[in-house]
Write an enzyme that holds these catalytic residues in place. Structure first.
Site, PDB file in Angstrom:
ATOM      1  N   ARG A 120      43.033  43.757  68.349  1.00  0.00           N
ATOM      2  CA  ARG A 120      43.487  42.370  68.226  1.00  0.00           C
ATOM      3  C   ARG A 120      45.006  42.282  68.446  1.00  0.00           C
ATOM      4  NH1 ARG A 120      42.131  39.244  62.690  1.00  0.00           N
ATOM      5  NH2 ARG A 120      44.014  40.226  61.885  1.00  0.00           N
TER       6      ARG A 120
ATOM      7  N   ARG B  32      47.522  47.327  54.678  1.00  0.00           N
ATOM      8  CA  ARG B  32      46.747  46.113  54.362  1.00  0.00           C
ATOM      9  C   ARG B  32      45.373  46.479  53.812  1.00  0.00           C
ATOM     10  NH1 ARG B  32      47.284  43.750  60.022  1.00  0.00           N
ATOM     11  NH2 ARG B  32      45.736  42.193  59.436  1.00  0.00           N
TER      12      ARG B  32
ATOM     13  N   ARG C  64      42.524  36.645  46.907  1.00  0.00           N
ATOM     14  CA  ARG C  64      42.733  38.054  47.225  1.00  0.00           C
ATOM     15  C   ARG C  64      43.048  38.876  45.978  1.00  0.00           C
ATOM     16  NH1 ARG C  64      44.164  37.443  52.960  1.00  0.00           N
ATOM     17  NH2 ARG C  64      44.519  39.448  53.924  1.00  0.00           N
TER      18      ARG C  64
ATOM     19  N   LYS D  21      36.460  37.533  59.374  1.00  0.00           N
ATOM     20  CA  LYS D  21      36.481  36.276  58.614  1.00  0.00           C
ATOM     21  C   LYS D  21      36.953  35.104  59.484  1.00  0.00           C
ATOM     22  CE  LYS D  21      39.282  37.753  55.359  1.00  0.00           C
ATOM     23  NZ  LYS D  21      39.589  39.135  55.792  1.00  0.00           N
TER      24      LYS D  21
ATOM     25  N   ARG E 124      50.353  38.960  66.607  1.00  0.00           N
ATOM     26  CA  ARG E 124      50.610  39.199  65.174  1.00  0.00           C
ATOM     27  C   ARG E 124      51.265  40.549  64.988  1.00  0.00           C
ATOM     28  NH1 ARG E 124      45.701  37.614  61.234  1.00  0.00           N
ATOM     29  NH2 ARG E 124      46.869  39.101  59.969  1.00  0.00           N
TER      30      ARG E 124
END
Ligand code: ADP
Length: 192
Positions: free
Chosen positions: A128, A146, A89, A14, A134
């Site tokens: 990532r 998640r 969400r 996204k 992060r």
């Protein structure tokens, strides 16, 4: 106005596709994840409260993110349209968003839902995590939480918009360019 939701699980691309889409269409990018991370960086009370929830891979309370989106809409009265990324969400967030947009005399034009297999998501996020800084991307159990939150609370948001015939599924595996082309084809066919 042309408002769209880029929808999909964590790691579905996204953020990457949003950057390109806003450049092409001049939309205002509203990512609740980015807004929350900037609250954390600025050590605001909201950021401090959100951080421990995000670090566990859980969802921040609806009231908090709905208010963030409300302010962002208020602060951008001149926008040509909004690209929502990571929001809504939950069904409650979707209902609140519809209401806010309605008050402005506008609505969601389309929900583009990126489809990516679960193990591909986990491997993209771990990858990532090596460079993103992060903390929620470095721990596989947080990543799996998640994805679980997504399956339990977020996947139903697509059903909500399906009732209004607004959802288009997009294959989210392939090259970044291929996926971008699929997204723009759908947008162009609706934008006129
Ligand atoms: P990703 O899609 O990779 O999980 P995001 O940047 O969208 O990343 O979100 C990171 C975290 O921020 C989420 O795991 C969640 O804790 C919180 N968050 C972001 N958007 C929302 C939202 N709309 N509602 C609740 N929590 C959110």
């Amino acid at each position: 106005m042309f408002n769209l939701i880029l929808f999909g699980p964590p790691g579905s691309g996204k953020g990457t596709q949003s950057e390109r889409l806003i450049a092409r269409y001049g939309l205002k990018h509203l990512s609740t994840g980015d807004i929350l991370r900037s609250e954390i960086a600025n050590q605001t009370p909201l950021g401090l409260a959100a951080k421990s929830i995000m670090d566990k891979g859980q969802l921040v309370p609806d009231e908090v993110v709905i208010e963030m989106i409300n302010s962002a809409l208020e602060n951008n009265p001149q926008a040509k349209g909004f690209l929502f990324d990571g929001f809504p969400r939950t069904t409650a967030q979707a209902e609140a968003l519809d209401k806010l947009l309605n008050q402005k005399g506008t609505q969601i034009a389309v929900v583009l839902a990126l489809q990516v297999g679960k193990e591909e998501l986990v491997s993209r996020l771990l990858n990532r995590g090596k460079t993103s800084g992060r903390s929620d991307d470095t721990n596989e159990s947080v990543i799996r939480s998640r994805i679980e939150e997504y399956e339990k609370k977020t996947a139903v948001v697509a059903e909500y918009y399906s009732k209004f015939n607004k959802v288009v599924n997009i294959k989210g595996e392939g090259t970044i360019d291929e996926i971008f082309d699929s997204l723009t084809a759908e947008i162009d066919s609706r934008k006129g």
